[in-house]
Scaffold this motif. Structure first.
Motif, mmCIF file in Angstrom:
data_model
loop_
_atom_site.group_PDB
_atom_site.id
_atom_site.type_symbol
_atom_site.label_atom_id
_atom_site.label_comp_id
_atom_site.label_asym_id
_atom_site.label_seq_id
_atom_site.Cartn_x
_atom_site.Cartn_y
_atom_site.Cartn_z
ATOM 1 N N ASP A 33 0.829 -1.201 0.000
ATOM 2 C CA ASP A 33 0.000 0.000 0.000
ATOM 3 C C ASP A 33 0.863 1.251 0.000
ATOM 4 O OD1 ASP A 33 -2.344 1.538 0.214
ATOM 5 O OD2 ASP A 33 -2.163 1.609 2.389
ATOM 6 N N ALA A 34 0.511 2.175 -0.870
ATOM 7 C CA ALA A 34 1.029 3.542 -0.868
ATOM 8 C C ALA A 34 2.526 3.665 -1.082
ATOM 9 C CB ALA A 34 0.632 4.257 0.415
ATOM 10 N N PHE A 35 2.948 3.462 -2.312
ATOM 11 C CA PHE A 35 4.341 3.715 -2.642
ATOM 12 C C PHE A 35 4.381 4.491 -3.937
ATOM 13 C CE2 PHE A 35 8.756 2.483 -3.831
ATOM 14 C CZ PHE A 35 9.360 2.928 -2.680
ATOM 15 N N GLY A 36 5.015 5.619 -3.929
ATOM 16 C CA GLY A 36 5.106 6.480 -5.094
ATOM 17 C C GLY A 36 5.796 7.775 -4.727
ATOM 18 N N ARG A 37 5.308 8.881 -5.269
ATOM 19 C CA ARG A 37 5.902 10.188 -4.978
ATOM 20 C C ARG A 37 4.789 11.170 -4.641
ATOM 21 N NH1 ARG A 37 10.010 12.223 -9.196
ATOM 22 N NH2 ARG A 37 10.742 13.351 -7.381
ATOM 23 N N GLU A 38 5.086 12.095 -3.722
ATOM 24 C CA GLU A 38 4.112 13.096 -3.302
ATOM 25 C C GLU A 38 4.864 14.324 -2.783
ATOM 26 O OE1 GLU A 38 0.448 13.355 -0.054
ATOM 27 O OE2 GLU A 38 1.526 11.483 -0.330
ATOM 28 N N PHE A 39 4.369 15.494 -3.134
ATOM 29 C CA PHE A 39 4.971 16.741 -2.688
ATOM 30 C C PHE A 39 3.967 17.539 -1.877
ATOM 31 C CE2 PHE A 39 7.793 15.635 -6.073
ATOM 32 C CZ PHE A 39 9.005 16.215 -5.747
ATOM 33 N N ASP A 40 4.456 18.245 -0.867
ATOM 34 C CA ASP A 40 3.620 19.197 -0.143
ATOM 35 C C ASP A 40 3.535 20.463 -0.972
ATOM 36 O OD1 ASP A 40 2.822 17.921 2.210
ATOM 37 O OD2 ASP A 40 4.737 18.330 3.191
ATOM 38 N N PRO A 41 2.320 20.966 -1.213
ATOM 39 C CA PRO A 41 2.214 22.228 -1.953
ATOM 40 C C PRO A 41 2.511 23.414 -1.027
ATOM 41 C CG PRO A 41 0.038 21.425 -1.379
ATOM 42 C CD PRO A 41 1.016 20.388 -0.909
ATOM 43 N N LEU A 42 3.154 24.428 -1.586
ATOM 44 C CA LEU A 42 3.421 25.660 -0.844
ATOM 45 C C LEU A 42 2.596 26.790 -1.451
ATOM 46 C CD1 LEU A 42 7.307 25.478 -0.489
ATOM 47 C CD2 LEU A 42 5.588 24.851 1.210
ATOM 48 N N ASP A 43 2.010 27.592 -0.615
ATOM 49 C CA ASP A 43 1.191 28.711 -1.086
ATOM 50 C C ASP A 43 2.092 29.780 -1.707
ATOM 51 O OD1 ASP A 43 -0.640 30.706 -1.511
ATOM 52 O OD2 ASP A 43 -1.414 30.720 0.533
ATOM 53 N N ALA A 44 1.797 30.140 -2.944
ATOM 54 C CA ALA A 44 2.567 31.166 -3.654
ATOM 55 C C ALA A 44 1.643 32.282 -4.136
ATOM 56 C CB ALA A 44 3.309 30.544 -4.827
ATOM 57 N N THR A 45 0.515 32.433 -3.458
ATOM 58 C CA THR A 45 -0.481 33.422 -3.856
ATOM 59 C C THR A 45 0.013 34.836 -3.562
ATOM 60 O OG1 THR A 45 -2.166 31.799 -3.246
ATOM 61 C CG2 THR A 45 -2.912 34.069 -3.645
ATOM 62 N N ALA A 46 -0.069 35.712 -4.565
ATOM 63 C CA ALA A 46 0.295 37.123 -4.392
ATOM 64 C C ALA A 46 -0.983 37.923 -4.158
ATOM 65 C CB ALA A 46 1.014 37.634 -5.642
ATOM 66 N N LEU A 47 -0.829 39.121 -3.630
ATOM 67 C CA LEU A 47 -1.991 39.968 -3.367
ATOM 68 C C LEU A 47 -2.771 40.290 -4.644
ATOM 69 C CD1 LEU A 47 -0.558 42.435 -0.711
ATOM 70 C CD2 LEU A 47 -2.238 40.624 -0.347
ATOM 71 N N SER A 48 -2.094 40.334 -5.767
ATOM 72 C CA SER A 48 -2.761 40.673 -7.023
ATOM 73 C C SER A 48 -3.432 39.469 -7.699
ATOM 74 C CB SER A 48 -1.759 41.294 -7.988
ATOM 75 O OG SER A 48 -0.709 40.355 -8.237
ATOM 76 N N ASP A 49 -3.232 38.242 -7.190
ATOM 77 C CA ASP A 49 -3.836 37.053 -7.790
ATOM 78 C C ASP A 49 -5.326 36.986 -7.473
ATOM 79 O OD1 ASP A 49 -1.479 36.111 -8.909
ATOM 80 O OD2 ASP A 49 -0.920 34.984 -7.113
ATOM 81 N N THR A 50 -6.078 36.409 -8.404
ATOM 82 C CA THR A 50 -7.521 36.258 -8.208
ATOM 83 C C THR A 50 -7.892 34.871 -7.685
ATOM 84 O OG1 THR A 50 -7.796 35.584 -10.494
ATOM 85 C CG2 THR A 50 -8.081 37.938 -9.998
ATOM 86 N N ALA A 51 -6.921 33.984 -7.632
ATOM 87 C CA ALA A 51 -7.144 32.643 -7.096
ATOM 88 C C ALA A 51 -5.860 32.172 -6.424
ATOM 89 C CB ALA A 51 -7.539 31.688 -8.216
ATOM 90 N N GLU A 52 -6.010 31.190 -5.593
ATOM 91 C CA GLU A 52 -4.859 30.629 -4.893
ATOM 92 C C GLU A 52 -3.877 30.024 -5.890
ATOM 93 O OE1 GLU A 52 -4.170 27.731 -1.087
ATOM 94 O OE2 GLU A 52 -5.671 27.103 -2.532
ATOM 95 N N ARG A 53 -2.575 30.199 -5.630
ATOM 96 C CA ARG A 53 -1.518 29.624 -6.473
ATOM 97 C C ARG A 53 -0.597 28.813 -5.578
ATOM 98 N NH1 ARG A 53 -0.738 32.119 -11.649
ATOM 99 N NH2 ARG A 53 1.309 31.194 -11.447
ATOM 100 N N VAL A 54 -0.090 27.728 -6.131
ATOM 101 C CA VAL A 54 0.795 26.861 -5.353
ATOM 102 C C VAL A 54 2.033 26.504 -6.169
ATOM 103 C CG1 VAL A 54 -1.029 25.848 -3.929
ATOM 104 C CG2 VAL A 54 -0.420 24.780 -6.093
ATOM 105 N N ILE A 55 3.098 26.174 -5.452
ATOM 106 C CA ILE A 55 4.323 25.654 -6.055
ATOM 107 C C ILE A 55 4.695 24.387 -5.286
ATOM 108 C CG2 ILE A 55 5.164 27.890 -6.878
ATOM 109 C CD1 ILE A 55 7.040 27.945 -4.413
#
Length: 142
Positions: A33-55
């Protein structure tokens, strides 16, 4: 796109001891069970963005569960490998579609975090081993 039935083709290998040779334990594994790859997303939202952005952030270490039939065969059975390896780093390899050339292969260093055996009265004796990845997972081919 090809679809593979991998239940009968999967190959699972692990060190029998730290720094040792990979040993195939496929015959003792009924479920992985459960072997692969996974990343934690980091919030990269700027004040001028209209939606949440992640890296992509840091890669998460994997938590793997192996379940199967108990066997205490010296050096190759799951009891001989996992019982003495709790708290130890070992190399783990999983070939979900077999070991033929160009088939996918996942390799990682893992720590055996727990190993337990259980049985129902007049039932099969089984084991469950929990492994925690140490570092990144190498995804490649045979």
């Amino acid at each position: 796109m090809s679809v593979y039935r991998v239940g009968g083709n999967s190959v699972v290998r692990i060190d029998a001891s730290a720094g040792g040779t990979l040993v195939a334990i496929t015959t003792y594994v009924k479920e992985i069970d459960a072997f692969g790859r996974e990343f934690d997303p980091l919030d990269a939202t700027a004040l001028s963005d209209t939606a949440e952005r992640v890296i992509p952030g840091i890669e998460k270490s994997q938590e793997i569960t192996l379940k199967g039939a108990f066997d205490d065969t010296a050096t190759t059975g799951p009891d001989a490998i996992f019982c003495t390896a709790v708290g130890t780093l070992l190399t783990f390899e999983w070939n979900p579609a077999g070991t033929a050339s160009t088939r996918r292969k996942f390799t990682s260093e893992v720590m055996v975090t727990s190993y337990k055996t259980s049985a129902a009265i007049r039932g099969e004796v089984s084991y469950e081993a929990h492994l925690k990845g140490d570092g990144t997972v190498t995804v490649g081919t045979n």
